[in-house]
Design a protein around this motif. Structure first.
Motif, mmCIF file in Angstrom:
data_model
loop_
_atom_site.group_PDB
_atom_site.id
_atom_site.type_symbol
_atom_site.label_atom_id
_atom_site.label_comp_id
_atom_site.label_asym_id
_atom_site.label_seq_id
_atom_site.Cartn_x
_atom_site.Cartn_y
_atom_site.Cartn_z
ATOM 1 N N GLU A 103 32.932 38.347 37.016
ATOM 2 C CA GLU A 103 33.375 38.664 35.732
ATOM 3 C C GLU A 103 32.541 39.832 35.285
ATOM 4 O O GLU A 103 32.649 40.892 34.712
ATOM 5 C CB GLU A 103 33.266 37.543 34.804
ATOM 6 C CG GLU A 103 33.956 37.826 33.282
ATOM 7 C CD GLU A 103 34.120 36.767 32.390
ATOM 8 O OE1 GLU A 103 34.449 36.797 31.210
ATOM 9 O OE2 GLU A 103 33.875 35.511 32.921
ATOM 10 N N SER A 158 41.602 32.039 36.020
ATOM 11 C CA SER A 158 41.029 32.893 34.989
ATOM 12 C C SER A 158 42.351 33.390 34.002
ATOM 13 O O SER A 158 43.116 33.759 34.416
ATOM 14 C CB SER A 158 40.116 34.169 35.518
ATOM 15 O OG SER A 158 39.852 34.935 34.359
ATOM 16 N N MET A 194 40.549 39.435 37.056
ATOM 17 C CA MET A 194 39.758 38.259 37.481
ATOM 18 C C MET A 194 40.903 37.706 38.684
ATOM 19 O O MET A 194 40.222 37.502 39.832
ATOM 20 C CB MET A 194 39.363 37.205 36.735
ATOM 21 C CG MET A 194 38.298 37.877 35.793
ATOM 22 S SD MET A 194 36.581 37.552 36.473
ATOM 23 C CE MET A 194 36.411 35.923 36.649
#
Length: 240
Positions: free
Chosen positions: A7, A68, A73
């Protein structure tokens, strides 16, 4: 190393402008096919850079990332799984291939936009069918799903079979999907028929002639894109 590092890496490449572009491009508005999808605002080439950097991330962490809320992601995790699967194939590591397949299928609800499907279904599920890790009839369940993305997975998974010169599965599923109401499915079926056409023109021409009255216009246009111009116009007019 955990999912947070992915991330953080992706955020470095994100921008508000790209976020807005992605949200429009992937139809995230109310009633659109990508409604509710959340974007960070990262370009695909940059996602690929991050995926390449973290190919050694554990499958345990990848399974977290694929869940996610952020589209980028999920895509990053999927790209890593695809590359790991390619390496497993080269090493003939059936156990790792099976682990990757299990993660992919158990998290299929997160493979929920066309790019996520198109970059993975053939490399993971399609390859697993060719390898014998899962029965081909699993696609029959997906092709009849109420979930658009599962139906798209079913037909795109056959792309790797087409590359191997095996067309029957694609043609069988295409026949079922001719009545699909979604334009994204019309495009997907036409695309796979076009891939067959590159290898065997007659197979696709015969399929179109036999099913012409059922074929959505979009599917037809995609399927005959590589035809010689004069013949293509005849097919468009229904002069087959």
């Amino acid at each position: 190393m955990d999912k947070n590092i992915i991330e953080k890496e992706l955020i470095k490449f994100s921008s508000k402008e790209r976020k807005e572009v992605n949200e429009r491009f992937f139809k995230t508005g109310k009633g659109e096919y990508g409604e509710g999808d959340v974007f960070m605002g990262v370009r695909v080439p940059d996602i690929r850079l991050v995926a390449k950097k973290y190919l050694d991330l554990s499958l345990f962490e990848l399974e977290k990332i694929i869940k996610s809320k952020f589209h980028e992601m999920r895509l990053c995790a999927i790209l890593i799984l695809v590359e790991r699967n390619k390496l497993a194939i080269k090493k003939n590591d059936l156990n790792l291939q099976k682990e990757i397949l299990d993660i992919y299928l158990s998290n299929l609800k997160y493979v929920n936009n066309w790019d996520l499907v198109d970059l993975s279904a053939h490399y993971i599920l399609g390859q697993a069918i060719l390898t014998g890790l899962i029965e081909e009839n699993f696609l029959d369940k997906l092709v009849k799903s109420d979930v658009l993305w599962e139906r798209r997975v079913s037909i795109i998974a056959t792309w790797i079979m087409i590359r191997a010169g095996k067309f029957d599965t694609t043609l069988r599923l295409s026949k079922i999907l001719l009545d699909d109401k979604e334009d994204l499915m019309h495009k997907a079926v036409g695309w796979m028929l076009r891939e067959i056409y590159k290898k065997d023109e007659k197979v696709v021409e015969d399929f179109i002639k036999k099913n012409y009255s059922q074929i959505p216009r979009t599917t037809l246009r995609y399927a005959i894109e590589k035809m010689e111009e004069k013949k293509r116009k005849k097919f468009l007019k229904g002069d087959v």
